[in-house]
Structures are given as structure tokens and as C-alpha cells.
Design an enzyme around this catalytic site. Structure first.
Site, short mmCIF file in Angstrom:
data_model
loop_
_atom_site.label_atom_id
_atom_site.label_comp_id
_atom_site.label_asym_id
_atom_site.label_seq_id
_atom_site.Cartn_x
_atom_site.Cartn_y
_atom_site.Cartn_z
N ASN A 90 0.83 -1.20 0.00
CA ASN A 90 0.00 0.00 0.00
C ASN A 90 0.87 1.26 0.00
OD1 ASN A 90 -2.41 1.51 0.10
ND2 ASN A 90 -3.35 0.03 1.49
N HIS A 120 23.02 0.35 13.31
CA HIS A 120 24.35 0.93 13.50
C HIS A 120 24.99 0.27 14.72
CE1 HIS A 120 24.18 4.31 10.64
NE2 HIS A 120 22.87 4.28 10.89
N ALA A 145 -1.13 -0.65 9.08
CA ALA A 145 -0.59 0.67 8.79
C ALA A 145 0.39 1.13 9.86
CB ALA A 145 -1.73 1.68 8.67
N ALA A 163 -1.71 -2.38 13.55
CA ALA A 163 -1.29 -1.04 13.15
C ALA A 163 -0.48 -0.36 14.25
CB ALA A 163 -2.51 -0.19 12.81
N ARG A 183 4.21 -7.51 20.95
CA ARG A 183 4.09 -8.76 21.71
C ARG A 183 2.88 -9.53 21.19
NH1 ARG A 183 5.96 -5.04 25.49
NH2 ARG A 183 7.77 -5.75 26.71
#
Length: 206
Positions: A90, A120, A145, A163, A183
Site C-alpha cells: 500500500n 548501527h 498501517a 497497526a 508482543r
């Protein structure tokens, strides 16, 4: 000059990328090529078939059957994204794919999802060194989303990521996960799992 195959082999080791000007020059050159292509993907209207063809040029692999994408879409590298059939991406997604991204058949990637395959080093003196880790997403996964998936994570077949979640560890198959960090909320019921996956090995194994 570093080749794509050599770079993928380096990234697959999961070790900090060498402070080698050739390696970094290759990443930069490849990334700039990809940005030229994504600028076209995002900057004009293209028919679905044209979008799929252009995405294939970004990844260097033909877009699989049933692939769909809604722009805008950005990626840092482009040449370490690997998709199975019937994947949907999407709008607003960002793939940092140097470490490798594999997405299994029938998976749905929601709005504004970030897949980040680079870390990093924690050492302040070496903070600029990049550590790759692949993201492997199984079959029929639904990522909601505004989800962020971090380097080295494997998401099992049929899983749902709610989301807004930040996924920092592996997600078991047929579970719903959510939160920051994500979780397990519950396991899908037998009725919800059904026979949607069919037979065969998970695409997340890649």
C-alpha cells in the site's frame, strides 16, 4: 568494483559492513539509480501493469504474478527486495533493503510500513558502521498501517501485525502481535487459519 552478488553475500553474513570505499560507493551508486526509478513511480500516473514493470526494474527481478503497489514508495537500495506472488504494497511504504527483504505469497503490506534492515553499531567510536539483518515475511501475512519492522526479524506464515506496532523480534506463525515493542496478543483460531495457506514451505525461510 563491488558487484551485486558480492554485496548480497556480505550483507547475508550479518556482520558490520566493511569500511571499504568500494562497498559504500556501490551502495550509493545503486541507491541513486533506484531513486531515479522511484521518482518516476511516484511522480506520474502509471497503470498497474506499468507500476509492476517499473518495480521489477527497481529490484532487478520481474514483478511476480498478481503483484500490486500503490505509490508513493521509497527504498534505499532496491536490489535486495524479493517478492513471491500476489503481494500487495500500500501507499507510503519505505523499504531499507540493503540487508535483504523477502515477502511471501499473498502478503499484505499496509500504509506507511517501514522495513528497516540496517542497524548501527552501538559503540560511539564505530557508530557509523552499518550492520545488516534480513527481514523475512511469510505467506499470507497482514502488516497493518504505520508498522515498523526492524533488522533480523522473521514473521511467520499467516501472522497479523497490528497497526502502529514496532516489531523487534520474530513473530510466530498464525499469531496477532501489537504494541511497542510488539508482543503476541493471541493466536488465530483454527477457523481463522482455515486452509488459506495450502501446502509447501514458508516463503519466510528464503
Amino acid at each position: 568494483m563491488t558487484t551485486l552478488e558480492e554485496f548480497r553475500e556480505l550483507a547475508a553474513r550479518g556482520e558490520a559492513l566493511p569500511d571499504d570505499s568500494e562497498v559504500h560507493a556501490f551502495m550509493i551508486e545503486t541507491g541513486e539509480r533506484t531513486r531515479r526509478l522511484t521518482a518516476r513511480l511516484n511522480g506520474e500516473y502509471l497503470e498497474p501493469r506499468e507500476r509492476a514493470e517499473l518495480f521489477g526494474r527497481i529490484t532487478g527481478e520481474p514483478a511476480p504474478s498478481g503483484f500490486r503497489i500503490f505509490p508513493p514508495f521509497t527504498c534505499d537500495f532496491g536490489r535486495n527486495i524479493h517478492l513471491a506472488e500476489n503481494v500487495f504494497i500500500n501507499s507510503g511504504c519505505r523499504f531499507q533493503d540493503q540487508g535483504g527483504i523477502w515477502i511471501g505469497a499473498g502478503s499484505l503490506i499496509g500504509h506507511n510500513v517501514v522495513l528497516a534492515t540496517l542497524d548501527h553499531e552501538l559503540s560511539v567510536a564505530r557508530r557509523g558502521r552499518l550492520v545488516p539483518g534480513p527481514i523475512r515475511i511469510g505467506r499470507r501475512v497482514w502488516i497493518g498501517a504505520n508498522v515498523t519492522v526492524l533488522a533480523g526479524v522473521r514473521i511467520g506464515d499467516g501472522a497479523v501485525v497490528a497497526a502502529g506496532a514496532v516489531v523487534t523480534r520474530d513473530v510466530p506463525s498464525f499469531t496477532i502481535v501489537g504494541g511497542v515493542p510488539a508482543r503476541v496478543i493471541r493466536r488465530l483460531t483454527e477457523e481463522e487459519i482455515g486452509e488459506g495457506l495450502g501446502d509447501g514451505e514458508s516463503d519466510a525461510a528464503g
